[in-house]
Write a protein that holds these residues in place. Sequence first.
Motif, mmCIF file in Angstrom:
data_model
loop_
_atom_site.group_PDB
_atom_site.id
_atom_site.type_symbol
_atom_site.label_atom_id
_atom_site.label_comp_id
_atom_site.label_asym_id
_atom_site.label_seq_id
_atom_site.Cartn_x
_atom_site.Cartn_y
_atom_site.Cartn_z
ATOM 1 N N SER A 210 -69.127 17.158 79.643
ATOM 2 C CA SER A 210 -69.802 16.415 80.707
ATOM 3 C C SER A 210 -68.869 15.498 81.471
ATOM 4 C CB SER A 210 -70.930 15.569 80.118
ATOM 5 O OG SER A 210 -71.935 16.389 79.574
ATOM 6 N N SER A 211 -67.759 15.123 80.856
ATOM 7 C CA SER A 211 -66.880 14.131 81.467
ATOM 8 C C SER A 211 -65.458 14.683 81.552
ATOM 9 C CB SER A 211 -66.916 12.843 80.633
ATOM 10 O OG SER A 211 -66.179 11.838 81.247
ATOM 11 N N GLY B 62 -67.367 16.589 75.357
ATOM 12 C CA GLY B 62 -68.503 17.361 74.858
ATOM 13 C C GLY B 62 -69.696 17.242 75.789
ATOM 14 N N MET C 148 -74.278 17.328 75.636
ATOM 15 C CA MET C 148 -75.518 17.467 74.868
ATOM 16 C C MET C 148 -76.035 18.883 75.057
ATOM 17 S SD MET C 148 -78.208 16.695 73.181
ATOM 18 C CE MET C 148 -77.832 15.012 72.743
ATOM 19 N N PRO D 100 -80.901 15.445 86.239
ATOM 20 C CA PRO D 100 -80.019 15.147 87.378
ATOM 21 C C PRO D 100 -78.566 15.467 87.059
ATOM 22 C CG PRO D 100 -81.333 13.221 86.722
ATOM 23 C CD PRO D 100 -81.496 14.234 85.663
ATOM 24 N N ASP E 270 -76.014 14.078 88.136
ATOM 25 C CA ASP E 270 -75.153 12.890 88.062
ATOM 26 C C ASP E 270 -75.687 11.866 87.069
ATOM 27 O OD1 ASP E 270 -76.325 11.210 91.105
ATOM 28 O OD2 ASP E 270 -77.378 12.142 89.420
ATOM 29 N N TYR E 271 -76.503 12.310 86.120
ATOM 30 C CA TYR E 271 -77.066 11.368 85.146
ATOM 31 C C TYR E 271 -75.956 10.794 84.281
ATOM 32 C CZ TYR E 271 -80.376 9.362 81.883
ATOM 33 O OH TYR E 271 -81.108 8.484 81.127
ATOM 34 N N THR E 272 -76.042 9.479 84.020
ATOM 35 C CA THR E 272 -75.042 8.834 83.176
ATOM 36 C C THR E 272 -75.721 8.241 81.945
ATOM 37 O OG1 THR E 272 -75.274 6.782 84.417
ATOM 38 C CG2 THR E 272 -73.515 8.265 85.093
ATOM 39 N N LEU E 273 -74.933 8.042 80.904
ATOM 40 C CA LEU E 273 -75.499 7.606 79.641
ATOM 41 C C LEU E 273 -75.961 6.171 79.697
ATOM 42 C CD1 LEU E 273 -72.901 8.969 77.065
ATOM 43 C CD2 LEU E 273 -74.940 10.075 77.951
ATOM 44 N N ASP F 94 -71.535 4.274 83.051
ATOM 45 C CA ASP F 94 -71.016 5.225 84.036
ATOM 46 C C ASP F 94 -70.375 6.455 83.395
ATOM 47 O OD1 ASP F 94 -68.040 3.260 84.934
ATOM 48 O OD2 ASP F 94 -68.765 4.066 83.033
ATOM 49 N N ILE F 95 -70.724 6.739 82.144
ATOM 50 C CA ILE F 95 -70.216 7.951 81.510
ATOM 51 C C ILE F 95 -71.172 9.093 81.815
ATOM 52 C CG2 ILE F 95 -69.650 9.040 79.317
ATOM 53 C CD1 ILE F 95 -69.082 6.273 78.207
ATOM 54 N N PRO F 96 -70.654 10.172 82.419
ATOM 55 C CA PRO F 96 -71.560 11.266 82.804
ATOM 56 C C PRO F 96 -72.122 11.977 81.572
ATOM 57 C CG PRO F 96 -69.359 11.533 83.780
ATOM 58 C CD PRO F 96 -69.254 10.436 82.785
ATOM 59 N N GLY F 97 -73.392 12.332 81.662
ATOM 60 C CA GLY F 97 -74.031 13.091 80.575
ATOM 61 C C GLY F 97 -75.301 13.708 81.080
ATOM 62 N N PHE G 138 -78.339 14.453 78.983
ATOM 63 C CA PHE G 138 -79.015 13.310 78.377
ATOM 64 C C PHE G 138 -80.196 12.857 79.224
ATOM 65 C CE2 PHE G 138 -77.024 11.800 74.523
ATOM 66 C CZ PHE G 138 -75.848 12.525 74.493
ATOM 67 N N GLY G 139 -80.257 13.338 80.452
ATOM 68 C CA GLY G 139 -81.401 12.994 81.292
ATOM 69 C C GLY G 139 -82.720 13.427 80.685
#
Lengths: 460, 725
Positions: free
Chosen positions: B496-497, B545, B547, B592, B594-597, B601-604, B607-608
């Motif tokens: 994701s990142s 990694g 999710m 989304p 561009d969802y972040t944790l 601001d960590i992309p994931g 996790f949305g």
Amino acid sequence: MNSPRLDLSSPQRRRILKFAAAAGLLAAIDRSVALAQTASDYRALVCIYLQGGNDGENTLIRSDAAGYQSYASVRTPESGINIAQAQLHPIQPARGGPPFGFHPACAPLKSLFDQKRMAVVANMGMLAQPSNRTGLETGGAPRPANLFSHAEQELALHSGDYAGFTRTGWGGRIADRLDAANPGTLFPPLTSAGGLRTFVSGRSSVPLTVAENPYFTLYGSGNNQYQFDVLRDAALREMLPQSRRNTYEVVAQLYAEEGLAASSVVFPILQNPSSLVAPFFAGFDTSISRQLKTIAQLIEGRGETKLKRQVFYVNQGGYDTHANQAGAQQALLRDLSNALKAFSDAIAAINLANSVTAFTLSDFGRTFKPAANLGTDHGWGNYAFVIGGAVKGGDFYGTVPALVPNGPDDLGKDGRWIPTTSLEQYGATLTRWFGIPEADLPYVFPNIGAFANTNLGFMA
Amino acid sequence: MQQISAGRRSTRCARDFRSLAIAAGVGGILVAGSAGAGLGTAIEYYNPALRHYFITAYPEEAAALDAGTNVKGWTRTGGQFTVFTDPAPGLSAVCRFFGTPGKGINSHFYTADATECAKVKTLPPWTFEAIAFYIPTPVSGNCGGNYPVYRSYYTDNIADANHRFTVDLTAHTRMTKRGDILEGLVMCAPVTSEELEADVVRLLEQASLGPTEALVKEVAGKGVGPWIDAQLAMNVTRYTNIPHWEPPANNDDCVDDKTPPITPQKFCHTNNGDPVPVAWEFFRQSRTAPDQLRLRMAHVWHQIFVIGGPNQTYANAGYQQRLRDNAFGTFENLLLKYALSPQLGYFQTWVKNVPEFNGIRPNENFARELMQLFTVGVNELNDDGTPKLDGKGHLIPTYGQSDIETLARVLTGFTYPTHPGQMPSFWGNEWYFIGDMIPFDDRHDQGAKSLFNGRVQFAAGMGAMAEVRAAIRAVVDHANTPPFISRQLIQKTVTSSPSPAYVARVAAVFKNNGAGVRGDLAAVTRAILLDPEARGARKIDPEYGRMREPALFWTAMIRALDVTTDGVMPESTGWESGQTLFRPATVFNYYPADYTLAGGDIPGPEFGIYTSAEFLNRANQINDLLYNVDQPWSQHELYGWGPRPYVPNATGTPSPALTAFLPDAADADKLVERLNRLLLHGTMSDAARKTVVTAVNKLKLTDTLRRVKLAVNLMLVSIDYQVQK
């Protein structure tokens, strides 16, 4: 305002772990629920997000001759989105001025409005500062970033950041400030039945997300009937709370522990056969009605959580009516109106009408001028609704825009109204009623300083 | 300054590897003379108080650090690489130094370079300890099939400096956050067969619908590159060709009739007017379809080129087949297949869009999303996917409202394909989702148009098809498109990142596949999967990694456990898990991009939809899958795990027999290790292993199926398994 890096040793993590330890992972869950008799001074805010951008100009329509004419001359019968004057449910704002009519599907909302349990806020939307057309067109007034984009406007309204950098939500930031108001409990103060949208993320608080259905539990856990359940529970208790290096695992573990711990409290509440609020939702089986029923039951069961201040979030999707708006919006508003009325009546039945305030938000309004395919495109300022016993209802607040495409209220020529009330003004009025101290309002709404009057007066 | 341990070389250290065979990797360098040399492991530690890294190949030193005997504060990062303990031809000696007390820094230094070693020996701040180990070094800047060992150097303050040696390129790239200079490739670590297998499992998590023991063996034998090439050339698995179906004029003629006796024929709506049968087939096919890479990439693309309606089954099967068929052609071609499909015309309301008349403007829905979601994105990007900022630190919008309005004018004049046997009519053509939409020039805005501040100009009178194609070409050619799309492809397959450097490498291939072609998706897919940030040793960067999304969580179970399913139950679990396959709520996908944790601001993105409820959902679904056989509730006609009467060719989703694992059931250690290799590519912690083994051993040795089910249950529920890495 920028977002902080996720801090793996953060207070929010420690807090959830404490909560998990106290509630007991996989604690026995079959115990009866004492419906709250605990004290007064409970308050709840319920954010109802209308995802996609509800067409407010077809939800409330001027019902006097001249006003309706100004509507129908642009939203003509040929456009396919016109609502006939005869079908409107008429209302008269207490402050005077012309009458309006609710969309035909909104009879329950008229009922709430007439009983003064609902207020209408006009032309509310995201703003960097009070803005007029000239300023916005010449650059004197900055625009919210990516106006008219769903994702960015949802993010802006949820986060309170018109520039698009912030990933926490003002609901979550309210929850961040609720430690003092909720003594003696670690139960998460914010619960969402509408997903993990930005509104619910705080910096130090972690939202609890529950499903729409009442089966928020790990099947078979806490029950000694089957050996494999017992063995699984014991193994999970050991395996879950490991220390981890991978950030994604840390966050997954956080939600897992929170879910397990909360389920032991929440499941009995949602399964409670003696619930007084559940019957109000009988006969409705829509996503929004299921979500609001869940919220109503959690409010009813607040004695179990021991929360005195609680924030909720629900989400109704489908409002992006670019095509065939008539049928689509009819169904959405019908479902919303029924669910809202049921919710309001249910809360009144348990004597909490003055303690619970629900409010709507939506990506944006829609273009007053129709678009091809019998629909509308993305607009800006929109009507918002506030529902509750503490609301000074039966009235309008804010300025209703003149329905003149390409006029001074329009950013352009298609009827995208420049908001005259900002999110901060709307939200601060609600947040102040909820009990957040004045000094904390800038934390909840960082841009609140750009607006002079931050109490719109619709709360008692 | 504390010396960690006296330098001492150990020979023939004990290791718990199953084999000492050194896999040279595909096309790798087989180091001459290495076969006789002993092997060791360089294990990495981190001290958060000092912010220092340290490696040691001495088992006693590692044990002392783990126990905190003399020196405290060091924990393993998970990083390690294989070294040789004895000299041999082709190996370099690695000198180990530590900072001279009172003169040098509180840190160790290693070098495989004989010249550097000799030089450092002459420097007073450094004290030579020993030759720590032996290892190959790069040849022409290249390690062949061995794992590159990267070095970075932090020296913000001459009194405090530290080197890091790691085989994890992502972790190495991110050392700039500490302030390191990235010194690059310094050594080449031999690859063990366990590491090779683990990397193959990781590949299959990235490039298939889930690893199976058989496929892992096949790919490990063939090599990752050749397997990918074979996959690219394979025939396409087809969704059943469902004939065109018109919904009846009266809706009541096609409602699902639930009165007994229930037969599939009575479920007109479900079987013809609903996307679910296509999702059923997706899950059904996932178990054995041979073109796994293509199916995985089609799954990725359906979350970028999103369709959320119409509902007709044949329309959905046809659209999903388009993605499968075109997943390895060019991006422009795939986008055209999306844009001109009647499915998209319907979903994004641009079918029958016409120029402005009577104050009614052409619909902007697809015009906006074409740029925002499908090509360039809202903000200008650098080639590495990071956003450009203007002089005041603001994001720079890629396009404005006028561009949207102009594109809306371009996207006019198309209607549904013509029903066979009928006359084409712009307004008359009604729902028909076979073939592409057809243009009518006299319903198209023929005016001249200008996009992107005049950079793109269309002359008047181009004609509908030519202008739409030209507009698509223009947005595909925009500089944003390679990084915008490449980054999302990496996020949906690998991590994701991704580091900006990884994005840049893939975007460069998107820009030009080496033969002058832009958007060669076969080349881009290969670049993503063969990149060293996707391949290699265990990934230890904390932000690496993704999710697992619900649908792939299910296909992985179906494949690993050999679950025969008609796809109905897996599809229905998507409703509570937030991934209603082929029926996303909006064009913004199930979650989304561009969802972040957790508000950071960590992309994931995934996790949305990974909520506290979702942990419980997955645990319950696994439990029900494993234990549903013979349960009365599982046979519930309309909602259970048994065959449902309204489903043609129903078989239900009976709990898997797990036959392949039964022979190892009596030996819990062996069983758990086997599952560890298949499900977690060997990363299971000792503590977790102990817990699972203990639990399994509480069951009788002869209770083989229950033992296997318990082990499988615990490992699939574990947090480690939720995150694909």
